[in-house]
Write a protein that holds these residues in place. Structure first.
Motif, PDB file in Angstrom:
ATOM      1  N   GLU A   5      29.477 -23.751   9.669  1.00  0.00           N
ATOM      2  CA  GLU A   5      30.269 -22.791  10.435  1.00  0.00           C
ATOM      3  C   GLU A   5      31.017 -21.839   9.516  1.00  0.00           C
ATOM      4  N   ALA A   6      31.516 -22.346   8.392  1.00  0.00           N
ATOM      5  CA  ALA A   6      32.216 -21.478   7.434  1.00  0.00           C
ATOM      6  C   ALA A   6      31.246 -20.433   6.885  1.00  0.00           C
ATOM      7  N   HIS A   7      30.013 -20.845   6.606  1.00  0.00           N
ATOM      8  CA  HIS A   7      29.005 -19.926   6.084  1.00  0.00           C
ATOM      9  C   HIS A   7      28.694 -18.830   7.111  1.00  0.00           C
ATOM     10  N   LEU A   8      28.466 -19.237   8.354  1.00  0.00           N
ATOM     11  CA  LEU A   8      28.153 -18.259   9.393  1.00  0.00           C
ATOM     12  C   LEU A   8      29.343 -17.347   9.694  1.00  0.00           C
ATOM     13  N   MET A   9      30.555 -17.901   9.705  1.00  0.00           N
ATOM     14  CA  MET A   9      31.736 -17.083   9.975  1.00  0.00           C
ATOM     15  C   MET A   9      31.941 -16.067   8.854  1.00  0.00           C
ATOM     16  N   SER A  10      31.763 -16.494   7.620  1.00  0.00           N
ATOM     17  CA  SER A  10      31.893 -15.582   6.489  1.00  0.00           C
ATOM     18  C   SER A  10      30.852 -14.480   6.576  1.00  0.00           C
ATOM     19  N   PHE A  11      29.631 -14.859   6.868  1.00  0.00           N
ATOM     20  CA  PHE A  11      28.554 -13.876   6.993  1.00  0.00           C
ATOM     21  C   PHE A  11      28.839 -12.910   8.138  1.00  0.00           C
ATOM     22  N   HIS A  12      29.221 -13.450   9.289  1.00  0.00           N
ATOM     23  CA  HIS A  12      29.470 -12.606  10.462  1.00  0.00           C
ATOM     24  C   HIS A  12      30.598 -11.615  10.192  1.00  0.00           C
ATOM     25  N   THR A  13      31.633 -12.046   9.493  1.00  0.00           N
ATOM     26  CA  THR A  13      32.743 -11.158   9.150  1.00  0.00           C
ATOM     27  C   THR A  13      32.269 -10.019   8.261  1.00  0.00           C
ATOM     28  N   GLN A  14      31.415 -10.337   7.295  1.00  0.00           N
ATOM     29  CA  GLN A  14      30.901  -9.313   6.392  1.00  0.00           C
ATOM     30  C   GLN A  14      30.017  -8.310   7.123  1.00  0.00           C
ATOM     31  N   ILE A  15      29.162  -8.780   8.019  1.00  0.00           N
ATOM     32  CA  ILE A  15      28.249  -7.850   8.695  1.00  0.00           C
ATOM     33  C   ILE A  15      28.968  -6.995   9.724  1.00  0.00           C
ATOM     34  N   MET A  16      30.052  -7.514  10.295  1.00  0.00           N
ATOM     35  CA  MET A  16      30.809  -6.706  11.256  1.00  0.00           C
ATOM     36  C   MET A  16      31.350  -5.450  10.574  1.00  0.00           C
ATOM     37  N   LEU A  17      31.679  -5.578   9.308  1.00  0.00           N
ATOM     38  CA  LEU A  17      32.203  -4.438   8.569  1.00  0.00           C
ATOM     39  C   LEU A  17      31.127  -3.399   8.279  1.00  0.00           C
ATOM     40  N   THR A  18      29.885  -3.834   8.169  1.00  0.00           N
ATOM     41  CA  THR A  18      28.806  -2.911   7.816  1.00  0.00           C
ATOM     42  C   THR A  18      28.183  -2.220   9.019  1.00  0.00           C
ATOM     43  N   GLY A  19      28.318  -2.828  10.197  1.00  0.00           N
ATOM     44  CA  GLY A  19      27.639  -2.278  11.361  1.00  0.00           C
ATOM     45  C   GLY A  19      26.161  -2.599  11.278  1.00  0.00           C
ATOM     46  N   GLY A  20      25.373  -2.084  12.176  1.00  0.00           N
ATOM     47  CA  GLY A  20      23.938  -2.321  12.122  1.00  0.00           C
ATOM     48  C   GLY A  20      23.436  -3.036  13.355  1.00  0.00           C
ATOM     49  N   SER A  21      22.133  -3.271  13.359  1.00  0.00           N
ATOM     50  CA  SER A  21      21.458  -3.871  14.505  1.00  0.00           C
ATOM     51  C   SER A  21      21.208  -5.359  14.252  1.00  0.00           C
ATOM     52  N   ASP A  22      20.739  -6.037  15.301  1.00  0.00           N
ATOM     53  CA  ASP A  22      20.378  -7.445  15.159  1.00  0.00           C
ATOM     54  C   ASP A  22      19.327  -7.638  14.067  1.00  0.00           C
ATOM     55  N   ALA A  23      18.366  -6.720  13.995  1.00  0.00           N
ATOM     56  CA  ALA A  23      17.306  -6.829  12.983  1.00  0.00           C
ATOM     57  C   ALA A  23      17.903  -6.781  11.578  1.00  0.00           C
ATOM     58  N   VAL A  24      18.879  -5.905  11.371  1.00  0.00           N
ATOM     59  CA  VAL A  24      19.534  -5.793  10.058  1.00  0.00           C
ATOM     60  C   VAL A  24      20.283  -7.085   9.760  1.00  0.00           C
ATOM     61  N   TYR A  25      21.015  -7.609  10.756  1.00  0.00           N
ATOM     62  CA  TYR A  25      21.777  -8.848  10.561  1.00  0.00           C
ATOM     63  C   TYR A  25      20.854 -10.006  10.187  1.00  0.00           C
ATOM     64  N   CYS A  26      19.729 -10.108  10.885  1.00  0.00           N
ATOM     65  CA  CYS A  26      18.773 -11.182  10.596  1.00  0.00           C
ATOM     66  C   CYS A  26      18.224 -11.062   9.176  1.00  0.00           C
ATOM     67  N   LYS A  27      17.879  -9.837   8.798  1.00  0.00           N
ATOM     68  CA  LYS A  27      17.339  -9.628   7.451  1.00  0.00           C
ATOM     69  C   LYS A  27      18.392  -9.926   6.387  1.00  0.00           C
ATOM     70  N   LEU A  28      19.627  -9.556   6.653  1.00  0.00           N
ATOM     71  CA  LEU A  28      20.686  -9.840   5.685  1.00  0.00           C
ATOM     72  C   LEU A  28      20.919 -11.342   5.549  1.00  0.00           C
ATOM     73  N   LEU A  29      20.959 -12.052   6.686  1.00  0.00           N
ATOM     74  CA  LEU A  29      21.152 -13.504   6.616  1.00  0.00           C
ATOM     75  C   LEU A  29      19.974 -14.149   5.912  1.00  0.00           C
ATOM     76  N   MET A  30      18.764 -13.696   6.229  1.00  0.00           N
ATOM     77  CA  MET A  30      17.576 -14.240   5.584  1.00  0.00           C
ATOM     78  C   MET A  30      17.655 -14.047   4.062  1.00  0.00           C
ATOM     79  N   SER A  31      18.179 -12.900   3.634  1.00  0.00           N
ATOM     80  CA  SER A  31      18.256 -12.632   2.192  1.00  0.00           C
ATOM     81  C   SER A  31      19.244 -13.553   1.483  1.00  0.00           C
ATOM     82  N   MET A  32      20.138 -14.182   2.243  1.00  0.00           N
ATOM     83  CA  MET A  32      21.111 -15.096   1.648  1.00  0.00           C
ATOM     84  C   MET A  32      20.602 -16.539   1.601  1.00  0.00           C
ATOM     85  N   LEU A  33      19.474 -16.800   2.240  1.00  0.00           N
ATOM     86  CA  LEU A  33      18.941 -18.159   2.270  1.00  0.00           C
ATOM     87  C   LEU A  33      18.212 -18.466   0.971  1.00  0.00           C
ATOM     88  N   ALA A  34      18.248 -19.714   0.590  1.00  0.00           N
ATOM     89  CA  ALA A  34      17.543 -20.170  -0.615  1.00  0.00           C
ATOM     90  C   ALA A  34      17.084 -21.608  -0.389  1.00  0.00           C
TER      91      ALA A  34
END
Length: 149
Positions: A5-34
């Protein structure tokens, strides 16, 4: 490996600042996965995820075991000052756990903090002049730390 939950909340807070679409959010989260998380994502069928909320739900379901356990007020009684630990570090570590609690009782927090301290002149002085609130406790600890510096 970290709190889901901390990971998702941190990510969600960061993406809210950038704006964008669901597709952008998914791609950004995917880029953080390892590692295993990325392997899990790649194993999903093409077109399986259509919204970021769906992605977040699937991610939560997959990594539910990584969810941090809910801290209960009596858990702070398990926090003890280590032999090598400074008073400042103990106060900080204790404070981090208090912030994670849903409900706190000032008197109980003071009691748990004092109970976890290593014995010594400062802890004995707290027993003689017992702080009423955790804020008062923090102030007395900070004064003690400043006097030692």
């Amino acid at each position: 490996m970290e709190d889901l939950e901390a990971h998702l909340m941190s990510f969600h807070t960061q993406i809210m600042l950038t704006g964008g679409s669901d597709a952008v959010y998914c791609k950004l989260l995917m880029s953080m996965l390892a590692g295993a998380a990325l392997e899990w994502f790649v194993s999903l069928p093409d077109g399986h995820i259509t919204t970021f909320d769906q992605f977040a739900t699937l991610f939560r379901e997959q990594y539910l075991v990584n969810k941090a356990p809910i801290r209960l007020y009596y858990d702070v009684f398990d926090i003890k000052q280590y032999q090598w630990e400074s008073m400042k570090d103990y106060l900080n570590r204790f404070g981090v756990q208090v912030v994670r609690l849903k409900h706190t009782d000032e008197a109980m927090m003071v009691h748990a903090f004092v109970k976890g301290m290593l014995p010594g002149p400062f802890s004995e002085s707290l027993l003689r002049f017992y702080p009423k609130t955790f804020t008062e406790m923090k102030h007395r600890v900070l004064v003690h730390i400043a006097a030692d510096d």
